[in-house]
Design a protein around this motif. Structure first.
Motif, short mmCIF file in Angstrom:
data_model
loop_
_atom_site.label_atom_id
_atom_site.label_comp_id
_atom_site.label_asym_id
_atom_site.label_seq_id
_atom_site.Cartn_x
_atom_site.Cartn_y
_atom_site.Cartn_z
N GLY A 1 3.24 -0.51 -7.54
CA GLY A 1 2.16 -0.58 -6.56
C GLY A 1 2.07 -1.87 -5.79
N GLU A 2 3.03 -2.78 -5.97
CA GLU A 2 3.02 -4.05 -5.25
C GLU A 2 3.48 -3.85 -3.80
OE1 GLU A 2 2.50 -7.36 -6.34
OE2 GLU A 2 1.75 -6.60 -8.23
N LYS A 3 2.96 -4.67 -2.92
CA LYS A 3 3.43 -4.71 -1.54
C LYS A 3 4.47 -5.81 -1.42
CE LYS A 3 -0.99 -3.35 0.44
NZ LYS A 3 -2.09 -3.74 1.31
N ILE A 4 5.51 -5.58 -0.63
CA ILE A 4 6.54 -6.58 -0.40
C ILE A 4 6.50 -6.95 1.06
CG2 ILE A 4 9.00 -7.07 -0.42
CD1 ILE A 4 7.66 -4.45 -2.69
N SER A 5 6.12 -8.19 1.34
CA SER A 5 6.00 -8.67 2.71
C SER A 5 7.13 -9.65 3.00
CB SER A 5 4.65 -9.35 2.91
OG SER A 5 4.56 -9.86 4.22
N LEU A 6 7.97 -9.33 3.97
CA LEU A 6 9.04 -10.21 4.40
C LEU A 6 8.63 -10.77 5.76
CD1 LEU A 6 12.10 -7.99 3.45
CD2 LEU A 6 11.08 -9.84 2.13
N SER A 7 8.20 -12.03 5.76
CA SER A 7 7.69 -12.66 6.97
C SER A 7 8.70 -12.55 8.11
CB SER A 7 7.39 -14.13 6.67
OG SER A 7 6.86 -14.75 7.81
N GLY A 8 8.24 -12.09 9.26
CA GLY A 8 9.10 -11.94 10.43
C GLY A 8 9.90 -10.65 10.44
N PHE A 9 9.80 -9.85 9.37
CA PHE A 9 10.54 -8.58 9.32
C PHE A 9 9.61 -7.40 9.16
CE2 PHE A 9 13.13 -5.35 7.11
CZ PHE A 9 14.06 -5.13 8.12
N GLY A 10 8.80 -7.40 8.10
CA GLY A 10 7.88 -6.29 7.91
C GLY A 10 7.34 -6.20 6.51
N LEU A 11 6.63 -5.11 6.25
CA LEU A 11 5.94 -4.88 4.99
C LEU A 11 6.40 -3.55 4.38
CD1 LEU A 11 3.43 -5.70 3.13
CD2 LEU A 11 2.17 -4.08 4.54
N PHE A 12 6.85 -3.61 3.12
CA PHE A 12 7.20 -2.41 2.36
C PHE A 12 6.05 -2.15 1.39
CE2 PHE A 12 11.34 -4.17 3.42
CZ PHE A 12 12.06 -3.05 3.80
N ARG A 13 5.66 -0.89 1.26
CA ARG A 13 4.67 -0.52 0.26
C ARG A 13 4.85 0.94 -0.10
NH1 ARG A 13 -0.29 1.77 2.42
NH2 ARG A 13 -0.13 1.89 4.67
N SER A 14 4.23 1.34 -1.20
CA SER A 14 4.29 2.75 -1.59
C SER A 14 2.91 3.35 -1.43
CB SER A 14 4.79 2.92 -3.03
OG SER A 14 3.91 2.31 -3.93
N ARG A 15 2.87 4.59 -1.08
CA ARG A 15 1.62 5.32 -0.88
C ARG A 15 1.67 6.57 -1.76
NH1 ARG A 15 0.57 6.76 5.10
NH2 ARG A 15 -0.04 4.58 5.11
N VAL A 16 0.55 6.87 -2.42
CA VAL A 16 0.47 8.07 -3.25
C VAL A 16 0.00 9.23 -2.37
CG1 VAL A 16 -0.64 9.15 -5.24
CG2 VAL A 16 -0.04 6.72 -5.31
N MET A 17 0.81 10.27 -2.33
CA MET A 17 0.47 11.46 -1.58
C MET A 17 -0.31 12.41 -2.51
SD MET A 17 1.81 10.62 1.25
CE MET A 17 1.67 12.09 2.21
N LYS A 18 -1.39 12.95 -2.00
CA LYS A 18 -2.23 13.85 -2.80
C LYS A 18 -1.52 15.18 -3.05
CE LYS A 18 -6.51 12.04 -0.88
NZ LYS A 18 -7.69 12.35 -0.07
N PRO A 19 -1.85 15.84 -4.17
CA PRO A 19 -1.29 17.19 -4.38
C PRO A 19 -1.86 18.13 -3.32
CG PRO A 19 -2.89 16.64 -6.10
CD PRO A 19 -2.72 15.42 -5.25
N ARG A 20 -1.05 19.11 -2.94
CA ARG A 20 -1.49 20.02 -1.89
C ARG A 20 -0.88 21.40 -2.10
NH1 ARG A 20 2.62 19.49 2.49
NH2 ARG A 20 4.18 18.10 1.62
N THR A 21 -1.40 22.35 -1.36
CA THR A 21 -0.87 23.71 -1.38
C THR A 21 -0.17 23.97 -0.06
OG1 THR A 21 -2.71 24.41 -2.78
CG2 THR A 21 -1.49 26.14 -1.66
N ILE A 22 1.04 24.53 -0.15
CA ILE A 22 1.80 24.85 1.06
C ILE A 22 2.11 26.34 1.06
CG2 ILE A 22 2.84 22.56 1.23
CD1 ILE A 22 5.45 23.86 0.14
N ARG A 23 2.46 26.84 2.24
CA ARG A 23 2.85 28.24 2.38
C ARG A 23 4.28 28.30 2.85
NH1 ARG A 23 3.26 31.26 6.65
NH2 ARG A 23 3.19 33.50 6.52
N ASN A 24 5.12 29.01 2.10
CA ASN A 24 6.51 29.21 2.49
C ASN A 24 6.53 30.16 3.67
OD1 ASN A 24 9.16 30.16 2.75
ND2 ASN A 24 9.58 29.80 0.58
N PRO A 25 7.00 29.73 4.85
CA PRO A 25 6.95 30.59 6.03
C PRO A 25 7.85 31.83 5.94
CG PRO A 25 8.05 28.53 6.57
CD PRO A 25 7.54 28.41 5.17
N THR A 26 8.91 31.75 5.15
CA THR A 26 9.81 32.89 5.02
C THR A 26 9.22 33.99 4.15
OG1 THR A 26 11.68 31.36 5.19
CG2 THR A 26 12.16 33.58 4.43
#
Length: 91
Positions: free
Chosen positions: A39-64
């Motif tokens: 869960g740590e953020k990695i900040s590389l000054s002058g380049f950018g920020l890496f982080r992880s995000r937790v995606m919530k569980p969800r229900t999907i519909r298979n179109p086929t």
């Protein structure tokens, strides 16, 4: 550019053997992934920020088939470029 091409490029620029560059890049990527996993953020000054995000569980519909399925929660990698990186790419 893939990982091998990146290693060759850095080795040519810095005049260092490919084996040493590979070890450095592997350690660098491993450190980023290990810290993002906890869960740590990695900040590389002058380049950018890496982080992880937790995606919530969800229900999907298979179109086929039309069948509804549950997708469990998962972690997603997010990169946000710095202003310097954005301006470099857009100049």
């Amino acid at each position: 550019m893939n990982k091998t091409e990146l290693i060759n490029c850095v080795a040519d620029i810095k005049k260092v053997p490919n084996k040493e560059v590979r070890e450095i890049i592997d350690a660098f990527l491993g450190a980023i992934l290990r810290n993002m996993k906890i869960g740590e953020k990695i900040s590389l000054s002058g380049f950018g920020l890496f982080r992880s995000r937790v995606m919530k569980p969800r229900t999907i519909r298979n179109p086929t088939s039309g069948v509804y399925e549950n997708v469990p929660s998962k972690r997603k990698m997010v990169f946000k470029p710095s202003l310097a990186t954005k301006s470099f790419l857009n100049s």
